[in-house]
Design a protein around this motif. Structure first.
Motif, PDB file in Angstrom:
ATOM      1  N   THR A   1       0.831  -1.190   0.000  1.00  0.00           N
ATOM      2  CA  THR A   1       0.000   0.000   0.000  1.00  0.00           C
ATOM      3  C   THR A   1       0.867   1.242   0.000  1.00  0.00           C
ATOM      4  N   LEU A   2       0.585   2.165  -0.913  1.00  0.00           N
ATOM      5  CA  LEU A   2       1.282   3.445  -0.950  1.00  0.00           C
ATOM      6  C   LEU A   2       0.465   4.482  -0.196  1.00  0.00           C
ATOM      7  N   GLY A   3       1.167   5.309   0.591  1.00  0.00           N
ATOM      8  CA  GLY A   3       0.499   6.403   1.288  1.00  0.00           C
ATOM      9  C   GLY A   3       0.381   7.622   0.385  1.00  0.00           C
ATOM     10  N   THR A   4       0.053   8.743   0.981  1.00  0.00           N
ATOM     11  CA  THR A   4      -0.084   9.996   0.236  1.00  0.00           C
ATOM     12  C   THR A   4       1.290  10.529  -0.142  1.00  0.00           C
ATOM     13  N   PRO A   5       1.526  10.777  -1.430  1.00  0.00           N
ATOM     14  CA  PRO A   5       2.830  11.287  -1.860  1.00  0.00           C
ATOM     15  C   PRO A   5       3.108  12.677  -1.288  1.00  0.00           C
ATOM     16  N   ASP A   6       4.363  12.913  -0.919  1.00  0.00           N
ATOM     17  CA  ASP A   6       4.817  14.225  -0.463  1.00  0.00           C
ATOM     18  C   ASP A   6       5.502  14.895  -1.651  1.00  0.00           C
ATOM     19  N   LEU A   7       4.714  15.666  -2.401  1.00  0.00           N
ATOM     20  CA  LEU A   7       5.226  16.388  -3.571  1.00  0.00           C
ATOM     21  C   LEU A   7       5.599  17.803  -3.144  1.00  0.00           C
ATOM     22  N   PRO A   8       6.824  18.219  -3.389  1.00  0.00           N
ATOM     23  CA  PRO A   8       7.183  19.588  -3.004  1.00  0.00           C
ATOM     24  C   PRO A   8       6.433  20.602  -3.866  1.00  0.00           C
ATOM     25  N   PRO A   9       6.295  21.828  -3.377  1.00  0.00           N
ATOM     26  CA  PRO A   9       5.638  22.853  -4.194  1.00  0.00           C
ATOM     27  C   PRO A   9       6.440  23.080  -5.469  1.00  0.00           C
ATOM     28  N   GLY A  10       5.742  23.376  -6.545  1.00  0.00           N
ATOM     29  CA  GLY A  10       6.407  23.647  -7.815  1.00  0.00           C
ATOM     30  C   GLY A  10       6.385  25.131  -8.140  1.00  0.00           C
ATOM     31  N   GLN A  11       6.966  25.468  -9.279  1.00  0.00           N
ATOM     32  CA  GLN A  11       6.953  26.840  -9.765  1.00  0.00           C
ATOM     33  C   GLN A  11       5.638  27.064 -10.506  1.00  0.00           C
ATOM     34  N   VAL A  12       4.898  28.111 -10.130  1.00  0.00           N
ATOM     35  CA  VAL A  12       3.605  28.394 -10.746  1.00  0.00           C
ATOM     36  C   VAL A  12       3.825  28.960 -12.147  1.00  0.00           C
ATOM     37  N   LYS A  13       3.058  28.440 -13.082  1.00  0.00           N
ATOM     38  CA  LYS A  13       3.168  28.842 -14.486  1.00  0.00           C
ATOM     39  C   LYS A  13       1.776  28.878 -15.089  1.00  0.00           C
ATOM     40  N   HIS A  14       1.566  29.783 -16.041  1.00  0.00           N
ATOM     41  CA  HIS A  14       0.302  29.770 -16.790  1.00  0.00           C
ATOM     42  C   HIS A  14       0.549  29.022 -18.092  1.00  0.00           C
ATOM     43  N   ASP A  15      -0.124  27.894 -18.243  1.00  0.00           N
ATOM     44  CA  ASP A  15       0.016  27.034 -19.414  1.00  0.00           C
ATOM     45  C   ASP A  15      -1.149  27.323 -20.357  1.00  0.00           C
ATOM     46  N   GLU A  16      -0.845  27.456 -21.654  1.00  0.00           N
ATOM     47  CA  GLU A  16      -1.912  27.800 -22.606  1.00  0.00           C
ATOM     48  C   GLU A  16      -2.965  26.712 -22.729  1.00  0.00           C
ATOM     49  N   PHE A  17      -2.630  25.466 -22.385  1.00  0.00           N
ATOM     50  CA  PHE A  17      -3.592  24.366 -22.491  1.00  0.00           C
ATOM     51  C   PHE A  17      -4.214  24.004 -21.147  1.00  0.00           C
TER      52      PHE A  17
END
Length: 184
Positions: free
Chosen positions: A78-94
């Protein structure tokens, strides 16, 4: 006179534009890295109940934070909740407002591992700065805990030596026992 100067300036711009290389999307696609090279994946057990996943991201490429998916097999793991670090905010056209990773990202996931090991599968998606996005990429790794069944600690040096040389006598000083030794 002004007319001649304007014609000369226009001619200079046209000549300069002929010498400037134009890179089309097709040319850029020819220079793209394979996804496995652009997004180098590694995974390891950082402890009996913790997986660390690292991506080394090539220059000129990025990965979407919200496109990661994780699974393990067999189903008893069983995998728990991933600890993803914050990313760089970007506006993506899609995709609109998204968080992305550049250079590298380290993700930690709690796991109920077994001594037999398990297969970790990660699905991710990334893009190149030239405007080309890859289809979702599936990568996996076989992870082994290295722990004997029922043990929560790795075997010590003495235990490993006994396994390598069964039948041999090993003497180890017993703490606070003076010159007494304990034989295994």
């Amino acid at each position: 006179m002004k007319y001649r100067l304007a014609c000369f300036a226009l001619a200079a711009v046209l000549v300069a534009s002929w010498q400037t290389p134009v890179v089309s999307a097709a040319d850029a696609a020819d220079d793209l890295l394979d996804p496995e090279a652009a997004f180098r994946f590694t995974a390891r057990l950082a402890g009996p109940h913790l997986v660390e996943i690292r991506y080394l991201i090539a220059d000129g490429y990025y990965m979407y934070r919200d496109k990661f998916r994780f699974s393990a097999s067999p189903e008893t793991v069983t995998l728990g909740t991933p600890d993803l670090p914050p990313g760089q905010v970007k506006h993506d056209e899609f995709f609109g407002r998204v968080e992305t990773y550049r250079r590298d990202v380290l993700i930690r996931i709690p796991v109920s591992a077994t001594s037999k090991g398990f297969r970790l599968t990660v699905i991710s998606q990334g893009c190149a700065d030239v405007g080309v996005c890859y289809t979702p990429l599936t990568q996996s790794a076989r992870l082994m805990s290295g722990l004997p069944p029922g043990n929560e600690r790795p075997p010590g040096l003495l235990e490993r030596l006994r396994r390598l040389m069964p039948g041999a006598a090993w003497a180890v000083p017993v703490p606070d026992a003076g010159r007494d030794v304990q034989t295994y």
